[in-house]
Design a protein around this motif. Sequence first.
Motif, PDB file in Angstrom:
ATOM      1  N   GLU A 208       0.839  -1.202   0.000  1.00  0.00           N
ATOM      2  CA  GLU A 208       0.000   0.000   0.000  1.00  0.00           C
ATOM      3  C   GLU A 208       0.882   1.265   0.000  1.00  0.00           C
ATOM      4  O   GLU A 208       0.622   2.214  -0.716  1.00  0.00           O
ATOM      5  CB  GLU A 208      -0.908  -0.013   1.240  1.00  0.00           C
ATOM      6  N   ARG A 209       1.924   1.242   0.820  1.00  0.00           N
ATOM      7  CA  ARG A 209       2.832   2.388   0.904  1.00  0.00           C
ATOM      8  C   ARG A 209       3.507   2.645  -0.443  1.00  0.00           C
ATOM      9  O   ARG A 209       3.548   3.777  -0.913  1.00  0.00           O
ATOM     10  CB  ARG A 209       3.896   2.137   1.979  1.00  0.00           C
ATOM     11  N   ASP A 210       3.986   1.578  -1.059  1.00  0.00           N
ATOM     12  CA  ASP A 210       4.669   1.744  -2.342  1.00  0.00           C
ATOM     13  C   ASP A 210       3.729   2.260  -3.424  1.00  0.00           C
ATOM     14  O   ASP A 210       4.126   3.046  -4.282  1.00  0.00           O
ATOM     15  CB  ASP A 210       5.289   0.411  -2.787  1.00  0.00           C
TER      16      ASP A 210
ATOM     17  N   ASN B 157       1.177   4.106  -2.938  1.00  0.00           N
ATOM     18  CA  ASN B 157       0.638   5.434  -2.599  1.00  0.00           C
ATOM     19  C   ASN B 157       1.679   6.547  -2.619  1.00  0.00           C
ATOM     20  O   ASN B 157       1.375   7.670  -2.229  1.00  0.00           O
ATOM     21  CB  ASN B 157      -0.013   5.402  -1.219  1.00  0.00           C
ATOM     22  N   ILE B 158       2.883   6.224  -3.029  1.00  0.00           N
ATOM     23  CA  ILE B 158       3.906   7.274  -3.061  1.00  0.00           C
ATOM     24  C   ILE B 158       3.425   8.382  -3.998  1.00  0.00           C
ATOM     25  O   ILE B 158       3.008   8.102  -5.122  1.00  0.00           O
ATOM     26  CB  ILE B 158       5.251   6.704  -3.557  1.00  0.00           C
ATOM     27  N   PRO B 159       3.455   9.627  -3.533  1.00  0.00           N
ATOM     28  CA  PRO B 159       2.983  10.712  -4.392  1.00  0.00           C
ATOM     29  C   PRO B 159       3.719  10.697  -5.736  1.00  0.00           C
ATOM     30  O   PRO B 159       4.935  10.569  -5.784  1.00  0.00           O
ATOM     31  CB  PRO B 159       3.326  11.972  -3.595  1.00  0.00           C
TER      32      PRO B 159
END
Lengths: 669, 74
Positions: free
Chosen positions: B46-48, B50-52
Amino acid sequence: MLLLQLELSNFRSFYGVTTVEFAGDPQKAVTVFHGENGAGKTNLLNAIYWCVTGEFTPRFQDTHLLINKAAAAEGTRETYVELRFLEGDLEYRARRTLARGNSVFDLWQVRGGNSQSVNGGERAMARFIAPSLVRWFFFDAEAIGALELSGSEQFRQDLRKTLGFELVDKLVRDLEAARNRRQREVSVQVNDKALKEIQDAIDNIEAVLPDQRAALLQFEQSIASTKERLVAVQKELSNLPKSSKLQERRAIIEKQREVLEGQKRVLERRAAQLCGESAPAIFLKEMASDFEKTLEIEEIQGKLPRPYSDQLVKEILDSRKCICGREVPSGSVEEVKIKELLTFASTGVLNQRVKEVQLVLRDIDRISGDFVQALGETRASIATCDQDVGDIESELEQISIALGAIDEDHISKLETEREGLIAKLQELSGQHAVIRNQIARNEAQIKDYQLRYEKSVGKAKVGAKLQKELGKIARLMKFVEARLTEHESRALRILTFELNQILEKYLAKHFHARIDSSTYAVNLLDVEGKSVGHSTGEGQVLKFAFISSVVALAAKKTVEKIDFLAEPTQAPLVLDAPLSALDPEYQGSVARNLAAQTNQLVLMLSSAGWSDSVSNALKPHIGREYVLISKLSGPRNNKPIKKMKIWGRTYDLNEYSSQRDESSVEKVQ
Amino acid sequence: MPRKGSKDLGSELRDAAAELQEEEQNSYVPGSRKLEVVAKKLLLLERDLNIPGAGVSDSARVQRIMESIENEDF
């Protein structure tokens, strides 16, 4: 993130290249910038803010004018802000440049003195500190009055982001979306009309919910920025002299001056009349004075009145015998001599006339004296009038100066803006309430449809694989949500604990804070559990305590390595002019708390916020200290030089007749 | 960078950490531990995603999550 150095090139009030270094020693992690209004404190805060996000704090005005005016006049078309910082053990340089209207962001990693460009700099920077969280860490505390710990959705989301729950929130949403997709696959597979209808209803609601949630946040942001602007406008208005009161006073004393001037004119006419009338009297008095002297001499010499009367002379002539007994023959020399005496002999009439003359002379003397006294009194009254008029004119001059300091158009503009903002707030609040109700209704409906779906799907013959995937998602959702609830509850408990520690330590009153677990609203309660307003002095302390607690908690989570589900944010706390907004009794304790709770603290303080209690609280923690000096190219004239005493040395905070208008930075010795 | 701050809060945090560890050790059945591992993997994903500026659409992200779950056996 640990700030190391800030470099500004022709940014706002800073001409040329300005470099400042931040305190990074863990034992002395506080950097202080001293400066009066207009010296560049907010420009410094916004330099950092802009460099990191490309945006500015809400109160920052004229954001299109970033290039220093003097530099622009010399032809400079570029400005940049460069920030050097540590992220973990790695050093970075972030630079945002505005050149000919285009903003460019670059990020380099510094290794052994060499800089290596980082691809996707903005994305990397956003991972160091989320743009949406920057406002919590780089805080314009002048606007702390507008900060609402009210439990709005935006506030809740901001706090969840700061505490590291944003990512897990997103995961929960994505798991819901994944479940819906699987459910749709099930509906298609079993070809069940009822299931399909339920899933259609869920999908329809899910389709509009993101937009509704975004709209809700948009409304909250608009409400927050409108409130912030309203607070700023009201503060500006309250700081301005009250022109209406001044004008009322001016009208009153101008009327008084008019009356006094009328009285003075009457008195002057009276004085002129007295002068006119007294002139002959004074002239006569001078003449009479000589005459009186002659009369006096004559009297003293016995010549006036004559020592013989006409009656005596006539009797001598009739009896032809002198009072000495000698005969006075007719036609004799003696008779001629005695007849001559008649010319000067005193008579009753003459004696009376002499008396009358003497009375007239005394009257002339008295009347002329009265004139002098009346004229003196009139002139004294005129002088009193002049003094009163002088006092009034002095006050009028002060009022005129005060009114001159007011830009009437500006006040009118502010008042209009204020009314507009209030109307806008009412409208936004109404729209916000509508959208919030719609979201609540839709979320409740989704839950209801989901229950109906689960009930219906039990009867349907679903393929084993699909059933397994649905079950996996359901178990994951349950697990993640349960863990999230646990962590959230702990985070709020720690935050509440920390807040109450600060409040117990620093507030004279026995107030305590409570955080609502569902809305995150922070309430300040008195000993009886009654809510205390946030606008009170204690409420302001709560806000500062809350910000520092959140920042500290987010930072400490990393160090403590507590197994939260997401990565927390660790960044310095940069506060612009934070302490002048507080009651003086709390300034020292808040300063002490800020220094103690943060890994790195940058404070921008005006002299109003630099009390003994603040300096004593910060002294052990200050690692770097600067004075921002406001330099003006114009002449000083009668303008004052503001001075500030820091650690026994006095600094001039403003200068005149400089080469240009600019802010300069001087290191405190 | 060494930690600063009040000792009391540190104690509170340590207590919370201990509480969590204890809960994890005592309460979670093996299935739950597996769930935790999967959840952490999904969080990293999820973090990867969601990187702007990563340019991953909502739909693509959900698809990746579904695929990731599908690849896990729990």
